[in-house]
Motif scaffolding. Structure first.
Motif, PDB file in Angstrom:
ATOM      1  N   GLY A 198      -3.579   6.190  -0.454  1.00  0.00           N
ATOM      2  CA  GLY A 198      -2.980   7.668   0.167  1.00  0.00           C
ATOM      3  C   GLY A 198      -3.374   7.911   1.617  1.00  0.00           C
ATOM      4  O   GLY A 198      -2.725   8.495   2.354  1.00  0.00           O
ATOM      5  N   ILE A 199      -4.730   7.372   2.058  1.00  0.00           N
ATOM      6  CA  ILE A 199      -5.064   7.644   3.180  1.00  0.00           C
ATOM      7  C   ILE A 199      -4.234   6.924   4.304  1.00  0.00           C
ATOM      8  O   ILE A 199      -3.502   7.370   5.330  1.00  0.00           O
ATOM      9  N   ASP A 200      -3.813   5.660   3.924  1.00  0.00           N
ATOM     10  CA  ASP A 200      -3.080   4.888   4.830  1.00  0.00           C
ATOM     11  C   ASP A 200      -1.365   5.589   4.925  1.00  0.00           C
ATOM     12  O   ASP A 200      -0.931   5.454   6.056  1.00  0.00           O
ATOM     13  N   ALA A 201      -0.955   6.236   3.836  1.00  0.00           N
ATOM     14  CA  ALA A 201       0.515   6.618   3.784  1.00  0.00           C
ATOM     15  C   ALA A 201       0.309   7.943   4.686  1.00  0.00           C
ATOM     16  O   ALA A 201       1.338   8.041   5.388  1.00  0.00           O
ATOM     17  N   CYS A 202      -0.646   8.611   4.493  1.00  0.00           N
ATOM     18  CA  CYS A 202      -0.789  10.121   5.234  1.00  0.00           C
ATOM     19  C   CYS A 202      -0.806   9.661   6.631  1.00  0.00           C
ATOM     20  O   CYS A 202      -0.304  10.305   7.492  1.00  0.00           O
ATOM     21  N   LEU A 203      -1.904   8.816   7.120  1.00  0.00           N
ATOM     22  CA  LEU A 203      -2.059   8.680   8.192  1.00  0.00           C
ATOM     23  C   LEU A 203      -0.614   7.647   9.007  1.00  0.00           C
ATOM     24  O   LEU A 203      -0.351   7.837  10.420  1.00  0.00           O
ATOM     25  N   PRO A 241      -6.947   3.462  11.108  1.00  0.00           N
ATOM     26  CA  PRO A 241      -5.736   4.217  11.324  1.00  0.00           C
ATOM     27  C   PRO A 241      -4.511   3.874  10.211  1.00  0.00           C
ATOM     28  O   PRO A 241      -3.804   4.476   9.789  1.00  0.00           O
ATOM     29  N   GLN A 242      -4.491   2.344   9.939  1.00  0.00           N
ATOM     30  CA  GLN A 242      -3.807   1.915   8.820  1.00  0.00           C
ATOM     31  C   GLN A 242      -3.911   0.562   8.610  1.00  0.00           C
ATOM     32  O   GLN A 242      -4.391  -0.299   9.631  1.00  0.00           O
ATOM     33  N   ARG A 243      -4.160   0.080   7.288  1.00  0.00           N
ATOM     34  CA  ARG A 243      -4.604  -1.234   7.036  1.00  0.00           C
ATOM     35  C   ARG A 243      -3.558  -2.374   6.958  1.00  0.00           C
ATOM     36  O   ARG A 243      -3.762  -3.405   7.100  1.00  0.00           O
ATOM     37  N   ASP A 244      -2.328  -1.934   6.727  1.00  0.00           N
ATOM     38  CA  ASP A 244      -1.303  -2.956   6.380  1.00  0.00           C
ATOM     39  C   ASP A 244      -0.055  -3.144   7.526  1.00  0.00           C
ATOM     40  O   ASP A 244       0.179  -4.256   7.451  1.00  0.00           O
ATOM     41  N   GLY A 245       0.062  -2.186   8.116  1.00  0.00           N
ATOM     42  CA  GLY A 245       1.198  -2.340   8.883  1.00  0.00           C
ATOM     43  C   GLY A 245       0.904  -2.578  10.363  1.00  0.00           C
ATOM     44  O   GLY A 245       1.701  -2.780  11.332  1.00  0.00           O
ATOM     45  N   GLY A 246      -0.208  -2.789  10.714  1.00  0.00           N
ATOM     46  CA  GLY A 246      -0.539  -3.323  11.950  1.00  0.00           C
ATOM     47  C   GLY A 246      -1.726  -2.553  12.897  1.00  0.00           C
ATOM     48  O   GLY A 246      -2.187  -3.008  13.816  1.00  0.00           O
ATOM     49  N   LEU A 268       0.872  -1.359  -0.050  1.00  0.00           N
ATOM     50  CA  LEU A 268      -0.100  -0.012  -0.059  1.00  0.00           C
ATOM     51  C   LEU A 268       0.903   1.282   0.053  1.00  0.00           C
ATOM     52  O   LEU A 268       0.535   2.264  -0.656  1.00  0.00           O
ATOM     53  N   PHE A 269       2.028   1.283   0.626  1.00  0.00           N
ATOM     54  CA  PHE A 269       2.872   2.467   0.662  1.00  0.00           C
ATOM     55  C   PHE A 269       4.247   1.752   1.066  1.00  0.00           C
ATOM     56  O   PHE A 269       4.721   0.785   1.518  1.00  0.00           O
ATOM     57  N   VAL A 270       5.247   2.785   0.887  1.00  0.00           N
ATOM     58  CA  VAL A 270       6.692   2.456   1.080  1.00  0.00           C
ATOM     59  C   VAL A 270       7.285   3.760   1.914  1.00  0.00           C
ATOM     60  O   VAL A 270       7.187   4.835   1.485  1.00  0.00           O
ATOM     61  N   ASP A 271       7.774   3.220   3.112  1.00  0.00           N
ATOM     62  CA  ASP A 271       8.299   4.610   3.858  1.00  0.00           C
ATOM     63  C   ASP A 271       9.848   4.297   3.653  1.00  0.00           C
ATOM     64  O   ASP A 271      10.491   3.458   4.272  1.00  0.00           O
ATOM     65  N   GLU A 272      10.551   5.336   3.112  1.00  0.00           N
ATOM     66  CA  GLU A 272      11.917   5.579   2.970  1.00  0.00           C
ATOM     67  C   GLU A 272      12.500   6.684   3.810  1.00  0.00           C
ATOM     68  O   GLU A 272      13.722   7.293   3.221  1.00  0.00           O
ATOM     69  N   GLY A 273      11.922   6.903   4.837  1.00  0.00           N
ATOM     70  CA  GLY A 273      12.250   8.004   5.780  1.00  0.00           C
ATOM     71  C   GLY A 273      11.745   9.407   4.997  1.00  0.00           C
ATOM     72  O   GLY A 273      10.655   9.732   5.419  1.00  0.00           O
ATOM     73  N   ASN A 274      12.476  10.077   4.359  1.00  0.00           N
ATOM     74  CA  ASN A 274      12.150  11.272   3.841  1.00  0.00           C
ATOM     75  C   ASN A 274      11.356  11.221   2.508  1.00  0.00           C
ATOM     76  O   ASN A 274      11.104  12.199   1.822  1.00  0.00           O
ATOM     77  N   LEU A 275      11.032  10.031   2.363  1.00  0.00           N
ATOM     78  CA  LEU A 275      10.423   9.728   0.892  1.00  0.00           C
ATOM     79  C   LEU A 275       9.104   8.667   1.197  1.00  0.00           C
ATOM     80  O   LEU A 275       9.474   7.396   1.619  1.00  0.00           O
ATOM     81  N   ILE A 276       7.957   9.059   1.071  1.00  0.00           N
ATOM     82  CA  ILE A 276       6.790   8.027   1.248  1.00  0.00           C
ATOM     83  C   ILE A 276       6.015   8.014  -0.070  1.00  0.00           C
ATOM     84  O   ILE A 276       5.534   8.964  -0.465  1.00  0.00           O
TER      85      ILE A 276
END
Length: 321
Positions: free
Chosen positions: A166-171, A194-199, A150-158
């Motif tokens: 996009g909702i998941d990434a923003c939250l 609050p988030q679908r994939d990360g827990g 759903l999203f990738v968090d690379e620190g200063n790039l999501i």
């Protein structure tokens, strides 16, 4: 700290993805005790209307690209990726400069193509809408494109996948920067998990399926209140006044899964809630959820959530004094 948020718009912007960023960061929720954001909608030519992907709608950015210079977050909504070659070079440069100055860049759906044009994807993991992952990988071969997240968090790039991802990434970003309670409060106002994939647990933590069969529906409700007890298919069938075979068949028809898998899933959801909200030790927590031992909880939790319970609590738990 996440204080100033600048949304950079392109012509033919996608309204839903733009709306997602506005909903999470643009609404004033200080009256609810939540932090406020200095929210700026920016374009290469402020005051000039931009066409949207929705017929008959235009959006006019109030601010110019200079607002990106001191932004903590630069958000890029989706736009038709095939026009990326025609992107205004001023927009590309502004996004690149903001990133170089330390801003976090968040893209929604095809907004990843703009990040790629700014050179932000090279040597990094990223994602976009599943329809565009091949094009993204071809266009930016130095990027590692993950099509399955759903999203990738690379620190200063999501980077996030299509539409609601996009909702998941923003939250996720709100939770990362401002904590679980702020992210959960915004999600509740939006009536989304609050988030679908990360827990993180969903706002409606353990929903009961709306069953056509009253006996089965009552059994599911009872199970929710008694997850710590031992259950068998035979005992649940008897409670539902059905034979074991009929119960298993109707259960699968109503829930889409087996009684054992459904029960394990509900226990995991309860475990998430307790890990987030309490400092209960793992053995006590495992018995409260019906797993019987910390080892069994760890086994099922790791399998379903992808991380260990201790790590989940470290990431998402609210510190209990």
């Amino acid at each position: 700290m996440l204080s100033k948020v600048a949304v950079v718009l392109n012509d033919n912007l996608a309204m839903f993805e733009f709306g997602v960023v506005c909903e999470v960061f643009g609404l004033d929720r200080t009256g609810d005790g939540l932090p406020g954001f200095d929210f700026r909608v920016c374009g290469a030519e402020p005051g000039k209307p931009l066409a949207s992907s929705s017929p008959g709608i235009r959006v006019t950015p109030d601010y110019g690209l200079d607002e990106l210079r001191d932004a903590d977050l630069v958000a890029i909504p989706a736009f038709p990726f095939h026009i990326s070659t025609a992107l205004d070079p001023r927009v590309i440069e502004a996004v690149r400069d903001a990133s170089d100055r330390g801003a976090t860049v968040l893209t929604v759906c095809s907004g990843a193509f703009l990040a790629g044009e700014a050179g932000l994807l090279d040597g990094r993991k990223c994602t976009t809408h599943w329809r565009y992952v091949n094009q993204l990988a071809q266009r930016f071969p130095q990027a590692t494109v993950d099509p399955d997240v759903l999203f990738v968090d690379e620190g200063n790039l999501i980077t996030s996948a299509g539409t609601a991802a996009g909702i998941d990434a923003c939250l996720h970003l709100v939770r990362r920067e401002l904590g679980s309670s702020v992210a959960n409060a915004i999600a509740r106002r939006m009536v989304v998990p609050p988030q679908r994939d990360g827990g993180q647990r969903q706002f409606i933590e353990r929903p009961v399926v709306d069953c056509d069969n009253d006996n089965l529906s009552e059994t599911l409700r009872w199970l929710e209140e008694n997850l710590e007890l031992g259950h068998t298919v035979e005992s649940l069938a008897a409670r539902s006044a059905m034979s074991t075979r009929t119960f298993a068949r109707r259960f699968a028809a109503e829930t889409g899964t087996t009684p054992v898998k459904w029960l394990t899933g509900q226990r995991i959801l309860l475990a998430k809630q307790l890990l987030e909200d309490t400092d209960m030790d793992l053995e006590t927590l495992s018995h409260r959820c019906g797993f019987g031992s910390g080892a069994l909880l760890r086994h099922h939790f790791q399998r379903q959530v992808g991380i260990a319970p201790v790590e989940y609590r470290r990431r998402f738990g609210v510190r209990v004094s």
